[in-house]
Design an enzyme around this catalytic site. Structure first.
Site, PDB file in Angstrom:
ATOM      1  N   GLU A 155     -44.311   1.465 -26.277  1.00 52.40           N
ATOM      2  CA  GLU A 155     -44.772   2.821 -25.937  1.00 52.40           C
ATOM      3  C   GLU A 155     -45.290   2.949 -24.508  1.00 52.40           C
ATOM      4  O   GLU A 155     -46.373   3.477 -24.250  1.00 52.40           O
ATOM      5  CB  GLU A 155     -45.842   3.242 -26.943  1.00 52.40           C
ATOM      6  CG  GLU A 155     -45.323   3.199 -28.380  1.00 52.40           C
ATOM      7  CD  GLU A 155     -46.394   3.443 -29.427  1.00 52.40           C
ATOM      8  OE1 GLU A 155     -47.477   3.952 -29.094  1.00 52.40           O
ATOM      9  OE2 GLU A 155     -46.141   3.111 -30.607  1.00 52.40           O
ATOM     10  N   GLU A 260     -39.763   1.285 -37.076  1.00 54.47           N
ATOM     11  CA  GLU A 260     -41.009   1.695 -37.744  1.00 54.47           C
ATOM     12  C   GLU A 260     -40.775   2.955 -38.596  1.00 54.47           C
ATOM     13  O   GLU A 260     -41.548   3.888 -38.596  1.00 54.47           O
ATOM     14  CB  GLU A 260     -42.124   1.949 -36.719  1.00 54.47           C
ATOM     15  CG  GLU A 260     -42.387   0.760 -35.816  1.00 54.47           C
ATOM     16  CD  GLU A 260     -43.570   0.969 -34.890  1.00 54.47           C
ATOM     17  OE1 GLU A 260     -44.347   1.923 -35.094  1.00 54.47           O
ATOM     18  OE2 GLU A 260     -43.745   0.170 -33.947  1.00 54.47           O
TER      19      GLU A 260
HETATM   20  O1  G3I Z   1     -59.468  -3.963 -39.150  1.00 55.61           O
HETATM   21  C1  G3I Z   1     -60.375  -2.828 -39.174  1.00 55.61           C
HETATM   22  C2  G3I Z   1     -61.358  -2.977 -40.309  1.00 55.61           C
HETATM   23  O2  G3I Z   1     -62.177  -4.106 -40.055  1.00 55.61           O
HETATM   24  C3  G3I Z   1     -62.193  -1.707 -40.415  1.00 55.61           C
HETATM   25  O3  G3I Z   1     -63.068  -1.799 -41.527  1.00 55.61           O
HETATM   26  C4  G3I Z   1     -61.260  -0.510 -40.591  1.00 55.61           C
HETATM   27  C5  G3I Z   1     -62.007   0.799 -40.735  1.00 55.61           C
HETATM   28  O4  G3I Z   1     -62.262   1.334 -39.463  1.00 55.61           O
HETATM   29  O5  G3I Z   1     -60.380  -0.416 -39.447  1.00 55.61           O
HETATM   30  C6  G3I Z   1     -59.549  -1.564 -39.374  1.00 55.61           C
HETATM   31  O6  G3I Z   1     -58.713  -1.435 -38.247  1.00 55.61           O
HETATM   32  C7  G3I Z   1     -57.670  -0.469 -38.443  1.00 55.61           C
HETATM   33  C8  G3I Z   1     -56.322  -1.188 -38.258  1.00 55.61           C
HETATM   34  O7  G3I Z   1     -55.246  -0.248 -38.348  1.00 55.61           O
HETATM   35  C9  G3I Z   1     -56.098  -2.260 -39.322  1.00 55.61           C
HETATM   36  O8  G3I Z   1     -56.068  -1.682 -40.588  1.00 55.61           O
HETATM   37  C10 G3I Z   1     -57.820   0.592 -37.360  1.00 55.61           C
HETATM   38  O9  G3I Z   1     -58.998   1.343 -37.625  1.00 55.61           O
HETATM   39  C11 G3I Z   1     -56.626   1.540 -37.406  1.00 55.61           C
HETATM   40  O10 G3I Z   1     -56.670   2.421 -36.297  1.00 55.61           O
HETATM   41  C12 G3I Z   1     -55.341   0.707 -37.274  1.00 55.61           C
HETATM   42  O11 G3I Z   1     -54.264   1.614 -37.408  1.00 55.61           O
HETATM   43  C13 G3I Z   1     -52.999   1.039 -37.040  1.00 55.61           C
HETATM   44  C14 G3I Z   1     -52.463   1.823 -35.831  1.00 55.61           C
HETATM   45  O12 G3I Z   1     -51.167   1.304 -35.484  1.00 55.61           O
HETATM   46  C15 G3I Z   1     -53.393   1.689 -34.662  1.00 55.61           C
HETATM   47  O13 G3I Z   1     -52.864   2.365 -33.576  1.00 55.61           O
HETATM   48  C16 G3I Z   1     -52.047   1.212 -38.203  1.00 55.61           C
HETATM   49  O14 G3I Z   1     -52.474   0.402 -39.298  1.00 55.61           O
HETATM   50  C17 G3I Z   1     -50.639   0.807 -37.789  1.00 55.61           C
HETATM   51  O15 G3I Z   1     -49.696   1.130 -38.809  1.00 55.61           O
HETATM   52  C18 G3I Z   1     -50.223   1.550 -36.526  1.00 55.61           C
HETATM   53  O16 G3I Z   1     -48.968   1.097 -36.142  1.00 55.61           O
HETATM   54  C19 G3I Z   1     -48.468   1.617 -34.899  1.00 55.61           C
HETATM   55  C20 G3I Z   1     -47.567   0.569 -34.296  1.00 55.61           C
HETATM   56  O17 G3I Z   1     -48.287  -0.634 -34.118  1.00 55.61           O
HETATM   57  C21 G3I Z   1     -46.956   1.052 -32.997  1.00 55.61           C
HETATM   58  N1  G3I Z   1     -46.244   2.309 -33.213  1.00 55.61           N
HETATM   59  C22 G3I Z   1     -47.074   3.364 -33.797  1.00 55.61           C
HETATM   60  C23 G3I Z   1     -47.633   2.898 -35.139  1.00 55.61           C
HETATM   61  C24 G3I Z   1     -48.429   4.001 -35.800  1.00 55.61           C
HETATM   62  O18 G3I Z   1     -49.573   4.292 -35.035  1.00 55.61           O
END
Ligand code: G3I
Length: 369
Positions: A155, A260
């Site tokens: 990205e 994705e």
């Molecule tokens: O690990 C922490 C945990 O300790 C905490 O309790 C919890 C609650 O806040 O958050 C957890 O982290 C989260 C992480 O996913 C793991 O679950 C983050 O808040 C959350 O923002 C993060 O979201 C991920 C997102 O990328 C972040 O930008 C999504 O799971 C993931 O599916 C998403 O994937 C991205 C690709 O990597 C790139 N393309 C876009 C796609 C969708 O955003």
């Protein structure tokens, strides 16, 4: 002799009486492209054992949803946490899967320390390049010969075709992209290297990605494929525009991967492009908390079929189709950008059952083989 004959007959009868196992996703598409899914921590660590078994049964490629992003894998400079990435790679090897590393360079979920010195000032170009090289070299060489492909840069380009203003662009400059691919190739000369992005149907992004491929190739820098994430909705992207991008990338001599894939049925929440942003919950933006109405479910099935047909039409260009998660309950779509919604974007439902439309597609393909 008689006893052996009787055993043989018994075994033959048993084999005939055992119903054939349901055909699987990977079997159905075996002649066209790999089929993959993204694994979360519970699936990697086996807390979700049911999902693990189904993933191993239906998919021949996996990608780490979060555990290999810099904020998780190098949370402090020089301190790496492989507690999830090691079992992730081991799971893929145990099941003879094509393993993807996601992602070496991304502005989101970037380790907070990465662009700053101890005083909180932005580091110099030289320091940022050194940190980039160290991060990429440590990760890629650790899994050399075990991870088959890397989302090297994720990205980096906006829909208007300009480069996204990230700490990498600001501190290093435009050449951070080629440096990232170069460092990854030096760490594992046999690994495939990808540029990965969303909204790839937009003309501005399409043209800039084509230019990126040309620039890298002109400099003799390896790039094997473009990842079209295809986080789509019921009315975006226009399939014709998506196809234009798909064919434009392939025409540059790289593979195309759908990296994705998911299809949201929820109303679009207007917000900025920053994936880390969130919007407060609003009931009217969560129309299907207890399941999709038949007409919505039918429309979703048709939307899915239209893109499966497109992928099959271009199976000569597409080497992998990966869903961004295993089952609806796992999807990031339930919580982004508005936490607490109920979406239905993936191939398996909340009960971890293959959706009927997907089963129909599998059966159609197996019966037509
Ligand atoms: O690990 C922490 C945990 O300790 C905490 O309790 C919890 C609650 O806040 O958050 C957890 O982290 C989260 C992480 O996913 C793991 O679950 C983050 O808040 C959350 O923002 C993060 O979201 C991920 C997102 O990328 C972040 O930008 C999504 O799971 C993931 O599916 C998403 O994937 C991205 C690709 O990597 C790139 N393309 C876009 C796609 C969708 O955003």
């Amino acid at each position: 002799m008689k006893r052996q004959l009787l055993w043989g007959i018994a075994l033959l009868a048993a084999a005939c009486s055992t119903p054939p196992a349901e055909p699987t996703l990977k079997e159905a598409f075996a002649d066209e492209f790999l089929v993959g899914t993204a694994l979360n921590a519970a699936q990697i660590m086996g807390q979700d054992r049911e999902a693990q078994v189904l993933i191993a049964t239906h998919f021949n490629s996996i990608v780490a949803e979060n555990c290999m992003k810099s904020e998780e894998i190098q949370p402090e400079e020089g301190k790496f946490d492989f507690s999830l990435s090691d079992p992730f790679v081991a799971f893929g090897e145990e099941n003879d899967m094509f393993i993807i590393g996601h992602t070496l360079v991304w502005h989101s979920q970037l380790a907070p320390w990465f662009p700053f010195d101890k005083e909180g000032n932005k580091v110099s170009r030289e320091v940022m390049i050194e940190r980039l090289k160290s991060h990429i070299t440590t990760l890629v060489s650790r899994y050399r010969g075990r991870i088959q492909g890397w989302d090297v840069v994720n990205e980096a380009i906006l829909e208007d075709g300009t480069l996204r203003p990230t700490p990498f662009l600001e501190i290093i400059g435009e050449d951070y992209l080629e440096l990232a691919f170069q460092f990854a190739h030096e760490a594992d000369p046999d690994a495939e290297l990808y540029y990965n992005d969303y909204s790839m149907a937009s003309e501005g992004k399409r043209n800039r990605v084509v230019q990126l491929i040309r620039d890298l190739k002109a400099k003799g820098i390896r790039i094997d494929a473009v990842g079209m994430q295809n986080h789509m909705g019921m009315d975006y992207p226009a399939i014709e525009e998506f196809e234009k991008s798909l064919t434009a990338f392939a025409a540059e001599g790289v593979k195309v991967m759908i990296t994705e894939w998911d299809i949201t049925v929820l109303p679009t929440v207007r917000m900025g492009a920053e994936v880390s942003d969130r919007v407060a919950y609003a009931k009217q933006m969560n129309p299907y908390p207890d399941g999709m109405p038949d007409e919505v479910s039918q429309a979703w099935d048709e939307r899915l079929r239209s893109f499966v047909d497109l992928y099959e039409k271009h199976a000569d260009k597409i080497s992998r189709v990966t869903a961004w998660g295993f089952s609806d309950g796992d999807s990031w779509r339930n919580d982004w950008p508005m936490p607490g919604r109920t979406d239905y974007p993936l191939l398996f439902d909340r009960e971890k059952k293959l959706k009927p439309v997907v089963q129909e597609i599998i059966n159609e393909k197996i019966n037509n083989k």
